[in-house]
Design an enzyme around this catalytic site. Structure first.
Site, short mmCIF file in Angstrom:
data_model
loop_
_atom_site.label_atom_id
_atom_site.label_comp_id
_atom_site.label_asym_id
_atom_site.label_seq_id
_atom_site.Cartn_x
_atom_site.Cartn_y
_atom_site.Cartn_z
N ASP A 193 35.90 -29.51 0.21
CA ASP A 193 36.56 -30.71 0.71
C ASP A 193 38.08 -30.60 0.63
O ASP A 193 38.79 -31.35 1.30
CB ASP A 193 36.08 -31.93 -0.09
CG ASP A 193 36.56 -33.24 0.51
OD1 ASP A 193 36.35 -33.45 1.72
OD2 ASP A 193 37.15 -34.06 -0.23
N MET A 274 37.65 -40.84 1.83
CA MET A 274 38.65 -41.14 2.86
C MET A 274 39.50 -39.95 3.21
O MET A 274 40.37 -40.05 4.08
CB MET A 274 39.55 -42.28 2.36
CG MET A 274 38.86 -43.62 2.18
SD MET A 274 38.19 -44.27 3.73
CE MET A 274 39.69 -44.49 4.69
N ARG A 275 39.29 -38.80 2.54
CA ARG A 275 40.14 -37.65 2.84
C ARG A 275 39.99 -37.20 4.28
O ARG A 275 40.96 -36.78 4.91
CB ARG A 275 39.83 -36.50 1.88
CG ARG A 275 40.74 -35.29 2.09
CD ARG A 275 40.55 -34.22 1.04
NE ARG A 275 41.13 -34.64 -0.22
CZ ARG A 275 40.46 -34.81 -1.34
NH1 ARG A 275 39.15 -34.62 -1.34
NH2 ARG A 275 41.05 -35.20 -2.44
N ALA A 276 38.80 -37.31 4.84
CA ALA A 276 38.58 -36.87 6.22
C ALA A 276 39.43 -37.70 7.19
O ALA A 276 40.02 -37.16 8.14
CB ALA A 276 37.11 -36.99 6.59
N VAL A 279 43.07 -36.50 6.84
CA VAL A 279 43.26 -35.17 7.43
C VAL A 279 43.22 -35.25 8.95
O VAL A 279 44.03 -34.62 9.64
CB VAL A 279 42.20 -34.20 6.90
CG1 VAL A 279 42.24 -32.88 7.67
CG2 VAL A 279 42.42 -33.93 5.41
#
Length: 685
Positions: A193, A274-276, A279
């Site tokens: 991730d 929420m990283r997606a 990014v």
């Protein structure tokens, strides 16, 4: 210094080049994970990127690359006064998979720290990579303790070194790029991730393109400097385009419509956290800047999804990476906020609204963008049914008897931990007890070679009796190298789990074979989580076959298992002898990795022209018992009449037998312990 291969001379691989260039434009994207088969120029492309990165300004003489405008107030070489600084090329630091912890994070001079009380710190690779690029080839083979350190640095933007009460902290923000061959195993989800983007690469099946690859490579090998000179113009043009995109990046507008499309896409594909979303937003903005636009468009969001989401939607190691593009298009259309087209301003179907300055990373096309699902790609023209092709049923060998279509595995279930009793010294993992470099401290010894883990109490105890003889006069302890003691530690190791699966006609009942595959699949999932190597041997018809050599890739094992056909006689002895050959070779390759053999059979043995097939199998089993191989027999016998042959086989192996139902309910750890206890009792008798 060797001349790097020019980035613009790389043939094809549009997605890979685009992903790397987007990170050059916006390092905040978070790096790239490059997945693909061996020999596809993954490393070549990554190393070529470094020469395109803009120079960075650093404080003169600072070993930690502090920015001169805003130097790190906690820099070990500081404090620094704000000033102009000096420019130097962006560094690309390579992390070998076999690196030590001290090489990665840096090391303190323990002897000086004890004797003089000074922090004599030698920076590691994380310090060298600050404000640069950290490259890990074969990142999936990186040891867990190094992965932990990478995760900490990536999350906090700093590296901390703690050694016996002495602490050093320095900034460490870097662009992480990793390459891997999925056949060698998968990454831990936490590290996976951390990579902003991922791309799949494969060798082209186009003969003309392959010819061009070979031609350019031979030309480069013959004259690297001359080859680089011929591509210098294209390299400079690409470098200027990166600089222009960087300057445009702060002015790119990410509108509400694009932001809603990003959020809806991440929700539709059920990615964790929420990283997606973040990014994707950064990637779409970088794509717009790369195309020379000051506003994010729908095609930027689509391309960003294809690069940022495939590795985040996997739920277990058996999920194929990739993205359903039709679902993606539906989501983008639904949340696109399109208005009715204006006939007066409609450019028509033949007009491209804005293809970008060159239409691609270096003028050769912007790349398809999609990450193909596992197993996709052009037809190679080779004969189908090869045992070397995951997910494809093998062509039946002559003389194997009637063969049934492969049965589907039942749903995998959670198994209790399988471990080999005793204390091993194998590769780091999460299964059996072992002496390791990391874990709880259990004692001390004199160091063999370089000191890596100091046992402070034992060192002080060894030095204390000699202080008067050494003329100690001050508060410092007079410590010599002979006083140093290495801490001995106990942690966990990974094992080799070798499955020996009966695929004969007696196992051909579809319900029974589906249950067998489900059980093996469950153990494979457990092996993935515990960082084991796995191997698969099948036997049916006239002999046994090594369907999968020992590997860390449970994906490959699961694919072989899914396509496993059944039928024919039961050459049980050949299966056990094949297992003995495989284990013998693996002991030579890796003597410290302890094996566990899992035999899945109903115990029936038949062979053409032989009336003593089962006694022969028992003799083969005794060979394993003599070598001390831990073994479990999974008894698949069904029906009202049971012969108990699997139990007899287990006793000759010096192990235990368990039915499929018991496999689901009982602790495998207990079974293996019984195996070793039984074996020890037999030797004592």
């Amino acid at each position: 210094m060797s001349t790097p291969y020019p980035f613009t001379a790389v043939v094809g691989m549009d997605d890979l080049r685009l992903a790397l260039l987007l990170n050059a434009v916006s390092p905040a994207v978070g790096g790239v994970l490059v997945r693909g088969e061996k020999g596809t120029a993954k490393s070549t492309a990554v190393r070529a990127l470094a020469s395109l990165m803009p120079h960075v300004d650093v404080v003169a003489g600072c070993r930690f690359s502090c920015a001169p405008a805003v130097p790190d107030p906690a820099c070990p070489d500081g404090p620094h006064e704000a000033g102009p600084g000096v420019a130097r090329p962006t560094r690309m630091v390579e992390l070998p998979v076999g690196a030590s912890e001290d090489r990665l994070v840096g090391a303190l001079d323990i002897e000086r720290a004890l004797a003089e009380g000074v922090k004599a710190f030698e920076p590691g690779l994380l310090a060298d990579a600050h404000r640069g690029l950290l490259y890990v080839d074969e990142v999936n083979l990186l040891h867990d303790h190094l992965v932990d350190l990478l995760l900490d640095a990536a999350a906090m933007g700093a590296s901390y070194v703690e050694r016996e009460g002495v602490s050093v902290r320095h900034a460490s923000r870097f662009l992480l790029v990793g390459t891997m061959n999925p056949e060698e195993g998968e990454l831990r989800p936490q590290l996976l991730d951390r990579f902003g983007l991922t791309v799949e690469v494969a060798a082209s099946r186009d003969p003309d393109q392959r010819v061009e690859v070979v031609r350019r490579r031979l030309a480069y090998d013959d004259d690297p400097a001359g080859f680089a000179t011929r591509w210098a113009g294209e390299e400079e043009a690409l470098r200027e385009r990166i600089t222009a995109a960087r300057e445009l990046l702060p002015h790119v507008v990410l509108g509400d419509v694009a932001l809603r499309q990003i959020a809806a896409t991440c929700a539709a594909f059920e990615v964790d956290g929420m990283r997606a979303d973040i990014v994707m937003a950064r990637t779409a903005t970088a794509l717009a800047a790369w195309a020379g636009r000051d506003e994010v468009m729908e095609e930027d969001v689509r391309q960003a999804a294809l690069l940022a989401l495939p590795h985040r939607r996997r739920r277990n190691p058996f999920d194929a990476p990739g993205l359903d593009e039709s679902k993606l298009d539906e989501t983008l259309d639904e949340f696109g906020g399109h208005d009715e087209p204006d006939p007066d301003n409609d450019p028509g179907p033949e007009t491209d609204p804005d293809p970008g300055p060159d239409g691609g990373p270096d003028g050769g096309g912007g790349g398809g963008g999609g990450v193909p699902p596992q197993g996709s790609g052009p037809d190679t023209g080779e004969a189908t049914g090869s045992q070397d092709e995951p997910g494809r049923a093998p062509v039946p060998a002559p003389g194997t008897g009637a063969e049934q279509q492969p049965a589907r595995a039942t749903e995998p279930f959670r198994t209790k931990m399988l471990s080999v009793p005793g204390l091993g010294e194998g590769a780091a993992g999460r299964r059996s007890r072992a002496r390791t470099e990391h874990g709880r401290t259990t004692g001390a010894r004199r160091p063999r070679g370089a000191l890596t883990k100091l046992h402070l109490a034992a060192t002080v105890q060894a030095a204390a009796p000699h202080q008067r003889a050494r003329g100690r006069s001050g508060p410092g302890l007079v410590v010599r190298r002979d006083d140093m003691r290495q801490a001995t530690r106990e942690g966990r190791e990974g094992n080799l789990v070798l499955f020996v699966v009966d695929a004969s006609g007696s196992m051909a009942a579809r319900k029974r074979m589906g249950a067998v595959k489900g059980a093996v699949l469950s153990l494979l999932l457990d092996a993935y989580q515990r960082r084991d190597k796995v191997g698969l041997i099948t036997f049916r018809g006239k002999g046994a076959e090594l369907a999968l050599p020992p590997t860390s890739s449970v994906d490959a094992a699961a694919a072989r298992l899914e396509s496993l056909p059944t039928g024919g006689r039961t050459p049980l002895a050949q299966g056990l002898l094949k297992a003995q050959d495989v284990l013998r070779i693996e002991r030579l390759r890796d003597p410290s990795r302890r094996p566990l053999m899992v035999v899945v059979t109903d115990g029936r043995a038949t062979a053409a022209g032989s009336k003593d097939a089962f006694p022969t199998a028992l003799r083969a089993a005794r060979l394993h018992a003599a070598e001390g191989t831990a073994a479990v027999v999974v008894d698949c016998e069904a029906g009202p009449v049971r012969l108990g042959l699997a139990g007899t086989l287990a006793r000759e192996l010096g192990g235990s037998a368990v039915t499929l139902d018991e496999l689901r309910a009982e602790s495998i750890t207990g079974l293996v312990k019984d195996v070793r206890d039984t074996s020890a009792s037999r030797r004592a008798a």
